[in-house]
Scaffold this motif. Sequence first.
Motif, PDB file in Angstrom:
ATOM      1  N   GLN A 114      39.548  23.035  16.151  1.00  0.00           N
ATOM      2  CA  GLN A 114      39.955  24.420  16.416  1.00  0.00           C
ATOM      3  C   GLN A 114      38.805  25.390  16.200  1.00  0.00           C
ATOM      4  O   GLN A 114      38.642  26.344  16.966  1.00  0.00           O
ATOM      5  CB  GLN A 114      41.129  24.802  15.511  1.00  0.00           C
ATOM      6  CG  GLN A 114      42.416  24.123  15.875  1.00  0.00           C
ATOM      7  CD  GLN A 114      43.514  24.354  14.839  1.00  0.00           C
ATOM      8  OE1 GLN A 114      43.233  24.775  13.717  1.00  0.00           O
ATOM      9  NE2 GLN A 114      44.739  24.075  15.218  1.00  0.00           N
ATOM     10  N   MET A 126      33.632  28.452  21.039  1.00  0.00           N
ATOM     11  CA  MET A 126      33.441  28.426  22.484  1.00  0.00           C
ATOM     12  C   MET A 126      34.085  29.643  23.152  1.00  0.00           C
ATOM     13  O   MET A 126      33.472  30.302  24.001  1.00  0.00           O
ATOM     14  CB  MET A 126      34.062  27.137  23.025  1.00  0.00           C
ATOM     15  CG  MET A 126      33.348  26.510  24.143  1.00  0.00           C
ATOM     16  SD  MET A 126      34.076  24.893  24.440  1.00  0.00           S
ATOM     17  CE  MET A 126      32.611  24.118  25.055  1.00  0.00           C
ATOM     18  N   ASN A 127      35.300  29.971  22.743  1.00  0.00           N
ATOM     19  CA  ASN A 127      36.000  31.114  23.333  1.00  0.00           C
ATOM     20  C   ASN A 127      35.322  32.436  22.983  1.00  0.00           C
ATOM     21  O   ASN A 127      35.222  33.324  23.818  1.00  0.00           O
ATOM     22  CB  ASN A 127      37.464  31.129  22.872  1.00  0.00           C
ATOM     23  CG  ASN A 127      38.288  30.083  23.586  1.00  0.00           C
ATOM     24  OD1 ASN A 127      37.985  29.695  24.716  1.00  0.00           O
ATOM     25  ND2 ASN A 127      39.323  29.600  22.918  1.00  0.00           N
ATOM     26  N   THR A 128      34.854  32.576  21.764  1.00  0.00           N
ATOM     27  CA  THR A 128      34.164  33.803  21.363  1.00  0.00           C
ATOM     28  C   THR A 128      32.872  33.962  22.143  1.00  0.00           C
ATOM     29  O   THR A 128      32.550  35.058  22.620  1.00  0.00           O
ATOM     30  CB  THR A 128      33.875  33.778  19.847  1.00  0.00           C
ATOM     31  OG1 THR A 128      35.115  33.662  19.155  1.00  0.00           O
ATOM     32  CG2 THR A 128      33.164  35.038  19.409  1.00  0.00           C
ATOM     33  N   THR A 129      32.137  32.881  22.311  1.00  0.00           N
ATOM     34  CA  THR A 129      30.892  32.925  23.092  1.00  0.00           C
ATOM     35  C   THR A 129      31.181  33.307  24.536  1.00  0.00           C
ATOM     36  O   THR A 129      30.493  34.142  25.127  1.00  0.00           O
ATOM     37  CB  THR A 129      30.181  31.563  23.026  1.00  0.00           C
ATOM     38  OG1 THR A 129      29.930  31.247  21.662  1.00  0.00           O
ATOM     39  CG2 THR A 129      28.884  31.581  23.800  1.00  0.00           C
ATOM     40  N   LYS A 130      32.230  32.734  25.081  1.00  0.00           N
ATOM     41  CA  LYS A 130      32.611  33.057  26.464  1.00  0.00           C
ATOM     42  C   LYS A 130      32.986  34.532  26.590  1.00  0.00           C
ATOM     43  O   LYS A 130      32.552  35.215  27.520  1.00  0.00           O
ATOM     44  CB  LYS A 130      33.785  32.184  26.908  1.00  0.00           C
ATOM     45  CG  LYS A 130      34.192  32.397  28.347  1.00  0.00           C
ATOM     46  CD  LYS A 130      35.473  31.691  28.662  1.00  0.00           C
ATOM     47  CE  LYS A 130      36.590  32.523  28.088  1.00  0.00           C
ATOM     48  NZ  LYS A 130      37.922  32.097  28.310  1.00  0.00           N
ATOM     49  N   ASP A 131      33.760  35.056  25.632  1.00  0.00           N
ATOM     50  CA  ASP A 131      34.149  36.457  25.659  1.00  0.00           C
ATOM     51  C   ASP A 131      32.929  37.374  25.575  1.00  0.00           C
ATOM     52  O   ASP A 131      32.855  38.396  26.270  1.00  0.00           O
ATOM     53  CB  ASP A 131      35.110  36.771  24.508  1.00  0.00           C
ATOM     54  CG  ASP A 131      36.488  36.171  24.712  1.00  0.00           C
ATOM     55  OD1 ASP A 131      36.797  35.756  25.863  1.00  0.00           O
ATOM     56  OD2 ASP A 131      37.258  36.092  23.725  1.00  0.00           O
ATOM     57  N   SER A 185      23.255  31.687  24.244  1.00  0.00           N
ATOM     58  CA  SER A 185      24.700  31.528  24.448  1.00  0.00           C
ATOM     59  C   SER A 185      25.032  30.163  25.014  1.00  0.00           C
ATOM     60  O   SER A 185      26.026  29.548  24.629  1.00  0.00           O
ATOM     61  CB  SER A 185      25.220  32.611  25.390  1.00  0.00           C
ATOM     62  OG  SER A 185      25.035  33.871  24.803  1.00  0.00           O
ATOM     63  N   LEU A 209      27.344  27.097  23.470  1.00  0.00           N
ATOM     64  CA  LEU A 209      28.388  26.358  24.209  1.00  0.00           C
ATOM     65  C   LEU A 209      28.125  24.857  24.156  1.00  0.00           C
ATOM     66  O   LEU A 209      29.056  24.062  24.017  1.00  0.00           O
ATOM     67  CB  LEU A 209      28.457  26.845  25.658  1.00  0.00           C
ATOM     68  CG  LEU A 209      29.015  28.245  25.855  1.00  0.00           C
ATOM     69  CD1 LEU A 209      28.894  28.666  27.318  1.00  0.00           C
ATOM     70  CD2 LEU A 209      30.464  28.320  25.404  1.00  0.00           C
ATOM     71  N   SER A 221      35.586  24.790  16.554  1.00  0.00           N
ATOM     72  CA  SER A 221      34.646  24.637  17.665  1.00  0.00           C
ATOM     73  C   SER A 221      35.193  25.297  18.923  1.00  0.00           C
ATOM     74  O   SER A 221      34.452  25.931  19.679  1.00  0.00           O
ATOM     75  CB  SER A 221      34.374  23.161  17.923  1.00  0.00           C
ATOM     76  OG  SER A 221      33.774  22.572  16.798  1.00  0.00           O
ATOM     77  N   LEU A 222      36.483  25.158  19.123  1.00  0.00           N
ATOM     78  CA  LEU A 222      37.107  25.787  20.291  1.00  0.00           C
ATOM     79  C   LEU A 222      37.046  27.304  20.186  1.00  0.00           C
ATOM     80  O   LEU A 222      36.782  28.000  21.170  1.00  0.00           O
ATOM     81  CB  LEU A 222      38.553  25.306  20.413  1.00  0.00           C
ATOM     82  CG  LEU A 222      39.270  25.551  21.717  1.00  0.00           C
ATOM     83  CD1 LEU A 222      38.510  24.928  22.883  1.00  0.00           C
ATOM     84  CD2 LEU A 222      40.672  25.003  21.660  1.00  0.00           C
ATOM     85  N   GLU A 223      37.264  27.811  18.983  1.00  0.00           N
ATOM     86  CA  GLU A 223      37.187  29.258  18.774  1.00  0.00           C
ATOM     87  C   GLU A 223      35.763  29.762  19.003  1.00  0.00           C
ATOM     88  O   GLU A 223      35.553  30.829  19.589  1.00  0.00           O
ATOM     89  CB  GLU A 223      37.648  29.605  17.354  1.00  0.00           C
ATOM     90  CG  GLU A 223      37.785  31.077  17.092  1.00  0.00           C
ATOM     91  CD  GLU A 223      38.840  31.753  17.965  1.00  0.00           C
ATOM     92  OE1 GLU A 223      38.630  32.907  18.343  1.00  0.00           O
ATOM     93  OE2 GLU A 223      39.859  31.093  18.280  1.00  0.00           O
TER      94      GLU A 223
END
Length: 134
Positions: A112, A118-123, A3, A7, A114-116
């Motif tokens: 966008q 990152m957010n999915t990995t964080k979730d 993970s 990131l 790459s940002l998505e």
Amino acid sequence: MASFSTLELAGRALAAQSTRLNTVASNLANADSVAGSPDEVYKPRYAVFKAVLMESGLPGVAVDEIRESEAPAQARYQPGHPLADEQGYVYAPAVDVVESMADMISASRSYQSSLELMNTTKDLMVRTLETGRG
């Protein structure tokens, strides 16, 4: 941990696309600028990417260099312009606005994505931690 590698990968991609967006924005901002000689005119810039090996051993991306365009400046006949040379020409940068806009859209979508990621990995990381709470 996989993970954190994801990131790191997304972070590198965000940084690279951000640089690409900045160069495109600079090109568009200077598309209508003129100079009195071809040597003084703004030269469009482009981000050149390269593949790199991240600390985790996975491949990633980085900006290798910011390259200036070698396209010749466009001469415009405007004898009344204050920057015009003796023949009445001013010189504009060789910026193709349509191509630059398409490049900006492409870079924006990559950013966008790459940002998505990152957010999915964080979730997923947060949900994994929450399952341990019971």
